[in-house]
Each structure stands twice: as structure tokens, then as C-alpha cells.
Design an enzyme around this catalytic site. Structure first.
Site, PDB file in Angstrom:
ATOM      1  N   CYS A   1       8.882   1.602   1.523  1.00 21.36           N
ATOM      2  CA  CYS A   1       7.681   1.162   1.844  1.00 21.36           C
ATOM      3  C   CYS A   1       7.910  -0.029   3.003  1.00 21.36           C
ATOM      4  O   CYS A   1       8.965  -0.904   2.788  1.00 21.36           O
ATOM      5  CB  CYS A   1       7.075   0.338   0.648  1.00 21.36           C
ATOM      6  SG  CYS A   1       5.344  -0.690   1.316  1.00 21.36           S
TER       7      CYS A   1
ATOM      8  N   CYS B   1      -9.388  -0.406   3.144  1.00 20.77           N
ATOM      9  CA  CYS B   1      -8.015  -0.634   2.300  1.00 20.77           C
ATOM     10  C   CYS B   1      -7.529  -2.191   2.617  1.00 20.77           C
ATOM     11  O   CYS B   1      -7.455  -2.412   3.817  1.00 20.77           O
ATOM     12  CB  CYS B   1      -6.846   0.349   2.965  1.00 20.77           C
ATOM     13  SG  CYS B   1      -5.203   0.015   2.160  1.00 20.77           S
TER      14      CYS B   1
ATOM     15  N   CYS C   1       9.760  -1.814  -3.089  1.00 18.62           N
ATOM     16  CA  CYS C   1       9.791  -0.691  -2.872  1.00 18.62           C
ATOM     17  C   CYS C   1      10.655   0.132  -1.615  1.00 18.62           C
ATOM     18  O   CYS C   1      10.298  -0.499  -0.450  1.00 18.62           O
ATOM     19  CB  CYS C   1       8.680   0.066  -3.002  1.00 18.62           C
ATOM     20  SG  CYS C   1       7.562  -0.551  -4.482  1.00 18.62           S
TER      21      CYS C   1
ATOM     22  N   CYS D   1       1.384   1.534   5.212  1.00 17.41           N
ATOM     23  CA  CYS D   1       1.137   0.008   4.584  1.00 17.41           C
ATOM     24  C   CYS D   1       2.409  -0.925   5.359  1.00 17.41           C
ATOM     25  O   CYS D   1       3.391  -0.449   5.222  1.00 17.41           O
ATOM     26  CB  CYS D   1       1.702   0.011   3.116  1.00 17.41           C
ATOM     27  SG  CYS D   1       0.680   1.040   2.057  1.00 17.41           S
TER      28      CYS D   1
ATOM     29  N   CYS E   1       5.199  -8.688   0.781  1.00 18.82           N
ATOM     30  CA  CYS E   1       5.325  -8.332  -0.661  1.00 18.82           C
ATOM     31  C   CYS E   1       6.710  -8.418  -1.109  1.00 18.82           C
ATOM     32  O   CYS E   1       7.555  -8.203  -0.564  1.00 18.82           O
ATOM     33  CB  CYS E   1       4.770  -6.667  -0.669  1.00 18.82           C
ATOM     34  SG  CYS E   1       4.725  -6.234  -2.242  1.00 18.82           S
TER      35      CYS E   1
ATOM     36  N   GLU F   1      -2.984  -6.660   7.530  1.00 23.49           N
ATOM     37  CA  GLU F   1      -3.498  -5.619   8.236  1.00 23.49           C
ATOM     38  C   GLU F   1      -4.493  -4.888   7.187  1.00 23.49           C
ATOM     39  O   GLU F   1      -4.488  -5.232   6.130  1.00 23.49           O
ATOM     40  CB  GLU F   1      -2.471  -4.264   8.084  1.00 23.49           C
ATOM     41  CG  GLU F   1      -1.208  -4.430   8.761  1.00 23.49           C
ATOM     42  CD  GLU F   1      -0.137  -3.421   8.575  1.00 23.49           C
ATOM     43  OE1 GLU F   1       1.116  -3.562   8.914  1.00 23.49           O
ATOM     44  OE2 GLU F   1      -0.696  -2.312   8.075  1.00 23.49           O
TER      45      GLU F   1
HETATM   46  N1  SAH Z   1       1.512  -2.942  -4.450  1.00 25.41           N
HETATM   47  C1  SAH Z   1       0.439  -1.873  -4.718  1.00 25.41           C
HETATM   48  C2  SAH Z   1      -0.656  -1.541  -3.595  1.00 25.41           C
HETATM   49  C3  SAH Z   1      -0.093  -1.666  -2.050  1.00 25.41           C
HETATM   50  S1  SAH Z   1       0.917  -0.281  -1.637  1.00 25.41           S
HETATM   51  C4  SAH Z   1       1.047  -0.704  -5.351  1.00 25.41           C
HETATM   52  O1  SAH Z   1       2.199  -0.169  -5.094  1.00 25.41           O
HETATM   53  O2  SAH Z   1       0.356   0.301  -5.524  1.00 25.41           O
HETATM   54  C5  SAH Z   1      -0.136   1.204  -1.643  1.00 25.41           C
HETATM   55  C6  SAH Z   1       0.327   2.559  -1.701  1.00 25.41           C
HETATM   56  O3  SAH Z   1       0.739   2.991  -0.635  1.00 25.41           O
HETATM   57  C7  SAH Z   1       1.170   2.830  -2.896  1.00 25.41           C
HETATM   58  O4  SAH Z   1       0.956   3.623  -3.712  1.00 25.41           O
HETATM   59  C8  SAH Z   1       2.576   2.616  -1.951  1.00 25.41           C
HETATM   60  O5  SAH Z   1       3.749   3.103  -2.883  1.00 25.41           O
HETATM   61  C9  SAH Z   1       2.082   3.437  -0.991  1.00 25.41           C
HETATM   62  N2  SAH Z   1       2.987   3.775   0.216  1.00 25.41           N
HETATM   63  C10 SAH Z   1       3.848   2.719   0.667  1.00 25.41           C
HETATM   64  N3  SAH Z   1       4.517   2.907   1.881  1.00 25.41           N
HETATM   65  C11 SAH Z   1       4.018   4.170   2.134  1.00 25.41           C
HETATM   66  C12 SAH Z   1       4.221   5.306   3.340  1.00 25.41           C
HETATM   67  N4  SAH Z   1       5.174   4.850   4.024  1.00 25.41           N
HETATM   68  N5  SAH Z   1       3.658   6.411   3.200  1.00 25.41           N
HETATM   69  C13 SAH Z   1       2.624   6.742   2.221  1.00 25.41           C
HETATM   70  N6  SAH Z   1       2.439   5.754   1.124  1.00 25.41           N
HETATM   71  C14 SAH Z   1       2.930   4.666   1.162  1.00 25.41           C
END
Ligand code: SAH
Length: 349
Positions: free
Chosen positions: A117, A103, A114, A334, A110, A90
Site C-alpha cells: 500500500c 472514499c 501493509c 490509496c 498510516c 486525498e
Molecule cells: N486501513 C483500512 C482502510 C484504508 S485502505 C483498510 O485496510 O481496510 C483501503 C483498501 O485499499 C484496503 O483494502 C487496502 O488494502 C486497499 N489497497 C491499498 N493499496 C492498494 C492498491 N495499490 N491497489 C488496490 N487496493 C489497495
């Protein structure tokens, strides 16, 4: 077959020399690839036939296939692309007052895990090559060319952890940033990490002008380890040490990303701890309404409480912004589009 976009300028010069071509061919080729945005070697008419044939025989060129494009009411464009090996990734284009921000995805899936996510729902299958990241940029730019839209900013915040694919991300950014490439200013480029300390230190040593964003999301180890497993390997004290090192070496802006999870990280105690954490830094905190992901039970702090939290931080002299939502109506969080797609295709593992 390797992508021609995998090479940054210097690497391309070396490759051409090794194969009996001239150094200046790299400049011509870069012009075709990134100024003309040619999608075949055949149209590069000022290159010798021998060079065109060599490129044709050895390297792949062209844009990505768009599997799906969703355009939200606010103009956010979310692409689902197919890579040469059939993986789906994406890429999202967002419009801001200051410009158009892409983006970019850095890995297929990944491994950071987390809990909130959607990307982690599908484990990492592989790193993207730098050329595949370039292709995201190229394909979107070509798609919006006729609307006179120019991508002016890049955030490496799509699926994947950029510091888990460090070299390829840096090669990609070199071409994105180069005047001979896309010419996107270093100060318009942001790399976001969940906190891989070794990567942060390496990035600090390079003294590039890119921005660094840290996905903080929790201000104490107990909570952070619960929602971000990476914190068990690199707890907050180590992360903060690495950030102090970064700030000592670079005068670029640092930002903390902080998604707002109702009842989880938006309590008064968390606000207090967050304010403490930011004290040693010249840092911006981005408060981000959480984009709900069906599967995991987290919900976003409501807008009124988010505003209250924002004011509390401001009163504690923490510089912060409350980010507006983009593309919520089109699964722009994401990994959401991809995980829905893979499930629909029955590919979920
Ligand atoms: N791995 C890297 C970059 C990808 S995630 C990182 O962790 O920074 C990009 C951002 O989107 C991160 O801050 C992540 O925590 C956030 N993110 C993930 N899922 C999300 C969601 N459902 N709503 C808002 N932000 C989210």
C-alpha cells in the site's frame, strides 16, 4: 481553531447550551451547515448576532483548499486537499450504477504498514478530526453540485485505518448519516479495516447499520503476516472470532477485500484456503485488481487469471465480485497521489 464540523448534532446542542444559547440553535446551525452548505457564519441570518459573533470568534468554517484535482476517463475524481495545518489528504469520488461513492481519508498517513500500500510510505502524522472528514464530504459535494451529482455512498477506505481513529470516524459518520446532516443512508456507508480486532468488537456492540469490510488479502497467517504486519498482533483466528462476534450481533453484510497480487496470493492453494475461511460467514469477497505502486515490486494478477480465480471461487460457492478498476490513470490507489505530491514537494521523511 476547532472546526464547527467537529460536533455531531448532540454534541453541538451541548456546546451551545453550555455557552448560554438555546438547544434549538443546533437545528438552525445544522441546517445552515449541511442543507444550505453555508461557508461563513455571517450568512446565517436567522441566528442572533450574538451567536454569530460567538461562532465566528471560536470556530472555523469553510471548505478545503483543492491542491489538485484529477478527473479520469471514467469520471472518477481524485482530490488532493490541504488541511489547516498544511497536511495534504486525498479523497476520491467514484461513479457507479447504484450511485456516487466518496472514499474518505481518516488519518494523515498510516501506521499499519501493509507492504503493498502506498499510504504506508508516509507514516501516520496524526488522526483527522471528524470535522476534517466532514470537510472532505462538503468540499466534494459543493464541487459537484452544479453537475447535479449527489454523493449517495461513503466508504472509509482512503488513507488511514479508521479503527485507529475510532471516535472521530464515528462522529463523522453520525453527521454524514443524520437526516439533519447529509442524510446518507447507513446502509450506504462502509467502514473498512485491516483487522483491528478491538475496533471490530466495539463496532459490533454499537449495532449500527453501517457495512463492515475487512481487508483480508491473504488466507493464511504466514502470508498475511508477511504482507500485513497487523496480522502479527491479530492473527487470523482472532480476526475470525471477532467477525463471528460481529455477525452474531449484526445482520449487516460483511465483505472481504482481496487484492490480487500476482504469484503471491492468487495461487490454487490460496483459493482453497480463502474458500475455507469464508465458510462460517455470509460474506461477499471483493476481488480487486491491484493498482500498481511504483515502489514496492508487487504486480496485479492479469485479467484472464483473475477471471479464472473468480470462477474457481464461484464453483466453491463463495459469493464474490471482480471489481473493475477505477481511475487507474489518475493514481487513484490509496495514498498514491499524496505520496507523489509530498515527494515532489520534497517532504518525504
Ligand atoms: N486501513 C483500512 C482502510 C484504508 S485502505 C483498510 O485496510 O481496510 C483501503 C483498501 O485499499 C484496503 O483494502 C487496502 O488494502 C486497499 N489497497 C491499498 N493499496 C492498494 C492498491 N495499490 N491497489 C488496490 N487496493 C489497495
Amino acid at each position: 481553531m476547532r472546526l464547527i464540523y467537529d460536533f455531531n448534532y448532540q454534541q453541538l446542542e451541548e456546546m451551545l447550551l453550555e455557552n448560554g444559547f438555546k438547544k434549538y440553535n443546533a437545528r438552525q446551525l445544522f441546517g445552515w451547515l449541511y442543507k444550505q452548505r453555508a461557508t461563513s457564519f455571517a450568512e446565517m441570518t436567522d441566528l442572533s448576532l450574538r451567536l454569530r459573533q460567538f461562532l465566528q470568534d471560536n470556530y472555523a468554517i469553510g471548505t478545503l483548499e483543492i491542491l489538485k484535482l484529477q478527473v479520469s476517463k471514467d469520471g472518477t475524481r481524485k482530490y488532493l486537499f490541504r488541511l489547516a495545518d498544511n497536511s495534504a489528504v486525498e479523497t476520491v469520488l467514484m461513479h457507479y450504477d447504484y450511485g456516487n461513492c466518496l472514499c474518505v481519508t481518516s488519518q494523515v498517513g498510516c501506521n499499519m504498514g501493509c507492504k503493498f500500500c502506498a499510504s504506508g510510505l508516509l507514516k501516520k502524522q496524526r488522526d483527522l478530526t471528524s470535522g476534517e472528514m466532514i470537510q472532505q464530504l462538503l468540499t466534494v459535494q459543493k464541487d459537484v453540485d452544479e453537475m447535479q451529482v449527489r454523493i449517495s455512498h461513503i466508504v472509509v477506505m482512503g488513507t488511514g485505518e479508521p479503527f485507529d481513529n475510532y471516535d472521530n470516524v464515528m462522529t463523522f459518520l453520525a453527521t454524514a448519516n443524520s437526516d439533519l446532516g447529509f442524510g446518507i443512508g447507513a446502509r450506504h456507508i462502509t467502514v473498512s479495516t485491516c483487522g483491528l480486532v478491538n475496533g471490530i468488537r466495539r463496532f459490533a456492540d454499537e449495532q449500527l447499520q453501517y457495512n463492515l469490510a475487512i481487508s483480508l488479502h491473504a488466507p493464511n497467517d504466514e502470508l498475511r503476516s508477511k504482507i500485513m504486519p497487523v496480522n502479527k498482533a491479530y492473527p487470523l483466528a482472532e480476526l475470525m472470532d471477532a467477525l463471528k462476534y460481529y455477525c452474531a450481533k449484526n445482520n449487516r453484510r460483511l465483505s472481504f477485500e482481496y487484492i490480487l497480487l500476482k504469484g503471491v496470493n492468487d495461487t490454487d492453494q490460496c483459493v482453497q484456503q480463502l474458500a475455507e475461511l469464508t465458510k462460517p460467514f455470509d460474506v461477499y469477497v471483493n476481488l480487486i485488481p491491484y493498482n500498481n505502486v511504483d515502489e514496492n515490486g508487487f504486480v496485479s494478477t492479469d485479467y484472464k487469471s483473475a477471471m479464472a480465480l473468480y470462477s474457481k471461487l464461484m464453483n466453491k460457492n463463495v459469493r464474490c465480485t471482480l471489481r473493475q478498476k477505477h481511475g487507474e490513470d489518475i493514481d487513484a490507489a490509496c495514498g498514491q497521489l499524496r505520496s507523489k505530491y509530498e515527494r515532489a514537494e520534497g517532504k518525504e521523511s
